[in-house]
Design an enzyme around this catalytic site. Structure first.
Site, mmCIF file in Angstrom:
data_model
loop_
_atom_site.group_PDB
_atom_site.id
_atom_site.type_symbol
_atom_site.label_atom_id
_atom_site.label_comp_id
_atom_site.label_asym_id
_atom_site.label_seq_id
_atom_site.Cartn_x
_atom_site.Cartn_y
_atom_site.Cartn_z
ATOM 1 N N SER A 98 1.108 -1.300 -6.172
ATOM 2 C CA SER A 98 1.318 -2.616 -5.596
ATOM 3 C C SER A 98 0.057 -3.234 -5.000
ATOM 4 O O SER A 98 0.091 -4.341 -4.473
ATOM 5 C CB SER A 98 2.391 -2.522 -4.499
ATOM 6 O OG SER A 98 1.998 -1.600 -3.502
ATOM 7 N N LYS A 111 -5.002 -6.274 1.033
ATOM 8 C CA LYS A 111 -3.622 -6.474 0.603
ATOM 9 C C LYS A 111 -2.865 -7.162 1.736
ATOM 10 O O LYS A 111 -3.100 -6.867 2.919
ATOM 11 C CB LYS A 111 -3.014 -5.104 0.300
ATOM 12 C CG LYS A 111 -1.636 -5.085 -0.310
ATOM 13 C CD LYS A 111 -1.261 -3.625 -0.580
ATOM 14 C CE LYS A 111 0.091 -3.476 -1.229
ATOM 15 N NZ LYS A 111 0.408 -2.037 -1.472
ATOM 16 N N SER A 138 -0.165 3.430 -5.309
ATOM 17 C CA SER A 138 -0.333 1.975 -5.239
ATOM 18 C C SER A 138 -1.766 1.530 -5.032
ATOM 19 O O SER A 138 -2.083 0.350 -5.195
ATOM 20 C CB SER A 138 0.540 1.397 -4.107
ATOM 21 O OG SER A 138 1.899 1.519 -4.433
#
Length: 586
Positions: A227, A148, A251
């Site tokens: 996310s 990420k 997330s």
């Protein structure tokens, strides 16, 4: 022309400030330019991909050569064995995953940073080491990973999907850290031999102003989740051998569930978050944690065990000095493992607030039946209510009013994407919580943890071996997949962050529109339960993965991972038996 020649000339026009749209477009183009020309897909192929209902189960393979498909189908332990035996080189492995990641990015618009060139260089160094020493550099030698876009890697930017962070170090210019700074975990991965090949999209529902909205490869009418949705999509389509996301309220866990992959969200203090970009960086009472995403429990275990072998607590004072503990693992094949001595599982069908959608209910029944058939003891799990965690989580996670997010948006003038509009007032951030109010909610969290611990230990009175439940199983979310704007309840995962419990997500089945229908006798548990169930449409969710989460005690990742493998093995046997019965009756 010298200076004197310019006397009396009109002043030069100042360079026009670029719009956020122009900056984002240039960023996208710069990333595409990093893809080798021979890997570039035609516009017609990209257009065809976006028309597909799903991209898993063959579409990406059809874009690649046989050797690339073979390598990228292997799990991390198998890749290591191939390189250890000399059957494959690190260059071959890294090239295959980079080629696949390049195809995935072009058809999904998933990568914020492409680092193929540096990855090839590192793979060449690893092969040279292997040739000279006849051994691997470390337990992750040559294994490609993606992350990420919060983790700093030399040579790559970190934008966290903020347009205003492009070309800066966390929104600041002239720091001297741009493109040369690295997060602690990246240093650990390099020492272990792992090879970062790029960084992927982030934000709520993985929707941002640089890449747009990221859809699920299982059903492109559904969100990838967020996310860490970018990493979940990368794993679902096998663009890297494993990935790293971050989690403060599901997330990592929710995108893993929505994309049919495995994940580990550890307790805080097991994996380093030192020098990682983040929102709310000063909020350390319920901190963001780094989580591992992959296609098997075995890979999750390999990565965590490898990271702990670097003794990260020597560099990061917030990592607990807790090496990997083999003694904590449960071995179901030990000679004394009888039905009476097998560990017990807690089992939560619902939390008394929101009922899971029919496919998640079916997945839970499959897991329950599989464990029952395997002779494990199951105890109904009725802990302190998730309503209590609901009153705690958001206040702590967003108690600062999200001022730093607002400021990051103002750097470029980009608007907040629809999915985070609720974080702000119409014209600015919300008022931060006062310190006394913040302390009150922290005390409430402490009391909630104490009550939960008391309940957990009390389960020893109901188990066959007189020991407390080792782990419990619950939904990850009430839904299989996520329809945009149709997500109403996150407390199945939020509660694990409030309690700092580690969790493993296990994919179980997929939505079948002909089977997974709402029971006509359904009675909602609450107002939000009714809203959630009314939003369910079996046709819209068709093909989406349905998963469960296995939740362990704080800092109990070793036991949790071994128990999660038990669930995986039991499910495999259960499905094999059911398939055999179906063939007999056909």
């Amino acid at each position: 022309m010298d200076y004197d020649d310019c006397l009396g000339c009109p002043p030069a026009e100042p360079e026009a400030k670029k719009s956020w749209q122009e900056i984002a477009a240039e960023k996208r183009q710069a990333d595409l330019a990093k893809i080798p020309l021979e890997w570039v897909l035609s516009p017609s192929v990209v257009a065809e991909a976006r028309k597909q209902q799903k991209l898993v189960d063959g579409f990406v393979d059809g874009l690649l050569d046989e050797e690339t498909c073979y390598i990228t189908a292997l799990d991390a332990p198998d890749l290591l064995q191939q390189m250890r035996s000399g059957s494959k080189t690190a260059v071959q492995v890294v090239t295959a995953f980079c080629k696949r990641a390049a195809a995935i990015h072009q058809i999904t618009r998933n990568m914020l940073e492409i680092g193929f060139e540096a990855a090839f260089e590192r793979a060449t160094e690893l092969d040279s080491f292997f040739q000279a020493n006849k051994r691997l550099v470390g337990p992750l030698h040559g294994i490609p990973l993606t992350l990420k876009d919060q983790f700093h890697i030399k040579g790559l930017e970190t934008s966290m999907a903020f347009v205003g962070w492009i070309g800066t170090f966390e929104g600041k210019r002239g720091t001297g850290k741009e493109k040369i700074f690295e997060s602690e975990i990246i240093k650990e991965f390099r020492a272990l031999g792992a090879v970062p090949i790029g960084k992927v999209g982030t934000s709520a529902e993985t929707s941002n102003n640089i890449l747009g909205y990221l859809w699920s490869p299982h059903n492109q009418s559904l969100s990838s989740g967020g996310s860490s949705g970018g990493e979940a999509v990368m794993q679902a389509l096998r663009g890297s051998a494993f990935g790293i996301g971050t989690d403060i309220g599901g997330s990592v866990s929710m995108p893993a569930a929505f994309n049919g992959i495995f994940s580990l969200k550890p307790s805080s203090g097991r994996i380093s978050m030192k020098d990682v970009a983040n929102t709310g960086p000063g909020q350390l009472i319920m901190p963001t944690v780094a989580g591992i995403m992959g296609v098997s429990v075995t890979t999750l275990q390999l990565v965590l065990r490898s990271l702990l072998s670097t003794e990260p607590w020597l560099q990061d004072p917030y990592v607990i000095p807790l090496p990997w503990r083999e003694a904590e693992e449960y071995n179901p094949n030990s000679g004394d493992a009888t039905n009476e001595t097998k560990p017990s599982f807690g089992f939560m069908d619902n939390d008394g607030v929101v009922t899971p959608h029919p496919p998640v209910q079916r997945g839970l029944r499959m897991v329950r039946d599989a464990l029952n058939e395997a002779g494990f003891n199951l105890l109904d799990w009725n802990p302190p209510s998730n309503r209590e965690s609901e009153a705690i989580h958001g206040v702590i996670a967003r108690g600062d009013g999200c001022l730093d997010v607002w400021d990051a948006l103002q750097l470029s003038g980009e608007p907040e994407v629809h999915e985070i509009e609720g974080l702000f007032e119409p014209h600015g951030p919300r008022m931060p919580l006062s310190l006394p109010d913040y302390q009150d909610v922290v005390v409430r969290m402490r009391d909630y943890r104490n009550k939960y611990q008391t309940y957990w230990m009390s389960t020893a009175e109901k188990t066959t071996d007189g020991q407390p439940v080792e782990v419990f199983i619950s939904p990850v979310t009430p839904s299989a997949g996520l329809l945009p704007d149709k997500f109403f309840y996150a407390e199945y995962t939020n509660s694990t962050n409030v309690l700092d419990f580690p969790t493993v997500v296990i994919p179980v089945t997929t939505v079948d529109k002909d089977i997974d229908k709402v029971d006509p006798c359904f009675k909602p548990l609450s107002d939000i339960d009714k809203i959630n169930m009314d939003a369910y449409d079996p046709s819209a969710y068709h093909g989406a993965p349905a998963a469960v989460q296995v939740v362990g005690r704080r800092l109990g990742e070793e036991k949790l991972l071994s128990m999660a493998q038990i669930v995986v093995d039991a499910l495999k046997r259960y499905k094999t038996r059911r398939q055999g019965k179906c063939r007999l009756h056909s």
